[in-house]
Design an enzyme around this catalytic site. Sequence first.
Site, mmCIF file in Angstrom:
data_model
loop_
_atom_site.group_PDB
_atom_site.id
_atom_site.type_symbol
_atom_site.label_atom_id
_atom_site.label_comp_id
_atom_site.label_asym_id
_atom_site.label_seq_id
_atom_site.Cartn_x
_atom_site.Cartn_y
_atom_site.Cartn_z
ATOM 1 C CD GLU A 99 -2.936 -1.025 0.096
ATOM 2 O OE1 GLU A 99 -3.427 0.082 -0.184
ATOM 3 O OE2 GLU A 99 -3.184 -2.061 -0.553
ATOM 4 C CB SER A 354 -48.202 -27.946 44.159
ATOM 5 O OG SER A 354 -49.234 -28.813 43.739
#
Length: 717
Positions: A99, A354
């Site tokens: 680059e 319950s």
Amino acid sequence: MHKTQDFALHHGRYDCLRRLKFRIGFTFLLLSLLTYSVASTPPGPASVRAAWHSSEARLLDRHGILIQQSRVDTTRRALDWVPLERISPLLVQAVIAAEDKRFYQHHGVDWAAMTSAAFDSAEGELRGGSTLSMQLVGLLDPELQADGHRNPWQKLRQLWAAERLDGRWRKQDILEAYLNLASFRGELVGVDAASRVLLGKAPADLNQREAWMLASLLRAPNAIPELVARRACALAGVAADSPACETLRANIGAHLAAPPNAVGGPDEAPELMAQLQPAAGSTVRTTLDAALQMRTRALLRDQIAQLEGRNVRDAAAVILDNDTGEVRAWVGHPGKAAGARFVDSVVAPRQAGSTLKPFLYSLAFERKLLTPASLLDDSPVALSTPGGQYVPQNYDHHFRGPVSVREALASSLNVPAVKTLMLTGLDDFHARLGTLGIALPEPAAHYGFSLALGAAEVRLIDLANAYRTLADGGRWSRWQLLPGRAEPSRQVVDPAAAWLATDILADRAARAPAFGLDNVLAAPAWVAAKTGTSKDMRDNWCVGYTARHTVGVWVGNADGEPMWDVSGVTGAAPAWRALVAQLADGNMAPPHPAGVELRQIRFIPASEAPRREYFMAGTAQDVIEQVGNDVAPSIVYPLEGLIVALDPDIPAQHQLIWLHASGAAALNWRMDGHPLGSAGASVAWAPTPGRHLLALADAAGHEKAHVRFEIRGRYSR
């Protein structure tokens, strides 16, 4: 002649290049003053690093241990910011070569490279002249990105910004920021994500081939593998048709075609990502205990494995600190069933079974309507409701006659619970559940008498926190997942009433008639616990507490499919007991508070042996006498004029009708004149189509009560 032409051509090209350089330089000098006035000062490296956030969120336990890492940002995949010293030098060298070859020589803008690129572009060869500094300012400011649509003014701003950046940043900082902000492929942003997702390794461990591959992706992150390989070969300095390039091409193609590598830390609390919804890049400390969280998930998986063959796929558990309400473990699914990963059963509403009974009886104690020694008649009863007759029955379809409240709660008898609800009032019990943090979505009338038996849907976390309220002497405060946010508790249950319910839930002897002395709830240390099973065995619960922690466990199927022959004792209770054993909280029972009295009582007639019993102040008794034993025999179910329709799609063995009677211990059943056995217990009868006469008769055959009913339809063949 050819040499002269070549010389003239090269001389003309050189002259053109010199003029182009001059024009670019002159233009830059001319406009630089204008640009300087609008060019913003670039941020410093530290501020750029601080502004970075990954696409992941992390959860820590109360000790700072990482327990969960998950992706929460779906727009990009970014992981940690990696310092330059932890990035392979091979990658750094490859990126510079690909680059910005003169990175260390220029000051942000490589004028020679730009001029050469512009000249080559004019000749028809497209080239870029952007430096790493120029690319970085584009990453920091989207308006300066090289997207191909910038006007000359934007280009000039980019050039000036790159110069200013290079003048204020070190070259190492520019390289580090660029490698962490650049896009490599698809959604992958930053070198950490690219290295781990594409190659399955940390950026520091990249080899030469991998460095060439990643560097070749920067110019066109989504390029086809062939183009990436061609660029990598150029970086490596090998010919495109050489064996070395062919090897590199195959290596790159394999990596780019392979499924993404798994990335992330531990996966011990995925449910809490949805509960807490942390922002991308955030790290949240929770109240969980990492070791306990892992053991809880493992125990739930083991319990589901033990239930193999009973159609059980899912389970959930929570563990709360009694004093603070902090959650120590939260497992919404065991991680086994496909598709259940995103169902958090800790917060999914399920029928309570319950497990609501302790709150009902504690309300009756508080109102001084009942004591633990009070006798309730466990015999069949038919209740009129707007929807028709409601006939509650016990889990085992047997009735025990007069029983104490202590035995009724500990043994989870249904008929006494319904009769207790009639004493306290449906609306008052509904309101009490609300004060305990169990917010029911429907009004009390919607549930009717079945609210006593847990027909309402509750969340495991709310149910466990309500039990924690009993453990904490009736004081309620919200549970919490984040430290330091505790809210003041408030007294919602009388301390004495809460203690009486706790004492019953911890009473092994009172539980023995239904569960036996050696049952799974009989832990070696002091515990108070209750099981529950919803209709059709869809939900299975066990909730209880030690002196320090409350533990709640649910077992079932996330999609609501019924289990096969699984009760609270066999489903949730074994996992609950194993979790309690892991806590090792000791054998400390809570002392009874002020307002609780201890008495020696006896029963008349002697339905129970004399024993000691606790009472709320002002309700103590020495003698419990049963009255009203002479009850006329009656048929509770089926009712007079009842019409039952058989369903041809349901097997006959699942359409039995249970015959219930009251006051008929010495009588016998007779169906259409044929004996069916003693009426002292409920009897299952296989219905046959037609009209029937059901009677109660004594030993001599004298009829004491009868009903007529009809069965319609037929079974499938």
